[in-house]
Design a protein around this motif. Structure first.
Motif, PDB file in Angstrom:
ATOM      1  N   PHE A  20       1.814  -1.783   3.737  1.00  0.00           N
ATOM      2  CA  PHE A  20       3.177  -2.152   4.284  1.00  0.00           C
ATOM      3  C   PHE A  20       3.058  -2.101   5.795  1.00  0.00           C
ATOM      4  N   SER A  41      12.380  -5.477   1.700  1.00  0.00           N
ATOM      5  CA  SER A  41      10.852  -5.768   1.806  1.00  0.00           C
ATOM      6  C   SER A  41      10.027  -4.701   1.079  1.00  0.00           C
ATOM      7  N   VAL A  42      10.448  -3.350   1.119  1.00  0.00           N
ATOM      8  CA  VAL A  42       9.906  -2.290   0.499  1.00  0.00           C
ATOM      9  C   VAL A  42       9.742  -2.524  -0.888  1.00  0.00           C
ATOM     10  N   ARG A  45       7.404  -5.324  -2.146  1.00  0.00           N
ATOM     11  CA  ARG A  45       6.072  -4.891  -2.306  1.00  0.00           C
ATOM     12  C   ARG A  45       5.611  -4.013  -3.430  1.00  0.00           C
ATOM     13  N   TRP A  46       6.608  -3.147  -3.549  1.00  0.00           N
ATOM     14  CA  TRP A  46       6.253  -2.127  -4.700  1.00  0.00           C
ATOM     15  C   TRP A  46       6.104  -2.975  -5.999  1.00  0.00           C
ATOM     16  N   LEU A  57       6.240   4.213   1.081  1.00  0.00           N
ATOM     17  CA  LEU A  57       5.888   2.633   1.540  1.00  0.00           C
ATOM     18  C   LEU A  57       4.789   2.388   0.781  1.00  0.00           C
TER      19      LEU A  57
END
Length: 164
Positions: free
Chosen positions: A55, A79-80, A83-84, A51
């Protein structure tokens, strides 16, 4: 649907049958994730996924909608990934090599994410995510109509605006 007039709408509505909630739930597809199981299903889907810093899976866990397992898996992994890749883009702009490498390393594990493996035979979502992950180490172009950079395409490809 599309109706020619109000009478057509009334005809369709007259044919609807009201059933008790428990009966309706029993008619849902086997892969439907009810709000009561959403939190534990999200947690299970996140197992083994690195994550990104900060997060917060709470919004994914607490949504009160019914979703198919595939759609929920796309929301969780999207979603993950968003963000990355946000972190990767920001790191490239600011010269933060550690942030760039952390994103490359984390997204490089995506072919091993159990939920994506489960989804692979059902639709194209895992392939889109894997294509972006594979391009991160070299900032290779993403092909889709015309070659685009990761920065130009990831938000639309993954629907990142849905994940805040």
């Amino acid at each position: 649907g599309t109706f020619r007039d109000d009478e057509a709408v009334e005809t369709v509505l007259a044919g609807l049958e009201v059933v008790p909630a428990a009966e309706w739930v029993g008619l849902l597809p086997d892969d439907a994730v009810l709000p009561s199981a959403r939190g534990s299903t999200v947690d299970e889907m996140l197992t083994g996924i690195p994550l990104p810093p900060g997060f917060d899976p709470a919004p994914l866990r607490s949504a009160s909608t019914i979703a198919s397992r595939y759609d929920l898996g796309a929301a969780v992994t999207g979603s993950v990934a968003c963000r990355w890749i946000d972190s990767w883009v920001a790191g490239r702009v600011s010269g933060d090599a550690a942030a760039v490498q952390a994103a490359v390393d984390a997204m490089g594990t995506s072919p091993n994410w159990a939920i994506l493996q489960d989804m692979a035979d059902e639709g194209g979502w895992p392939g889109v995510l894997w294509q972006l992950a594979a391009a991160l180490p070299t900032d290779a172009p993403i092909v889709g109509g015309a070659p685009l950079t990761i920065s130009e395409t990831y938000q639309e490809s993954l629907g990142c605006e849905r994940f805040g």
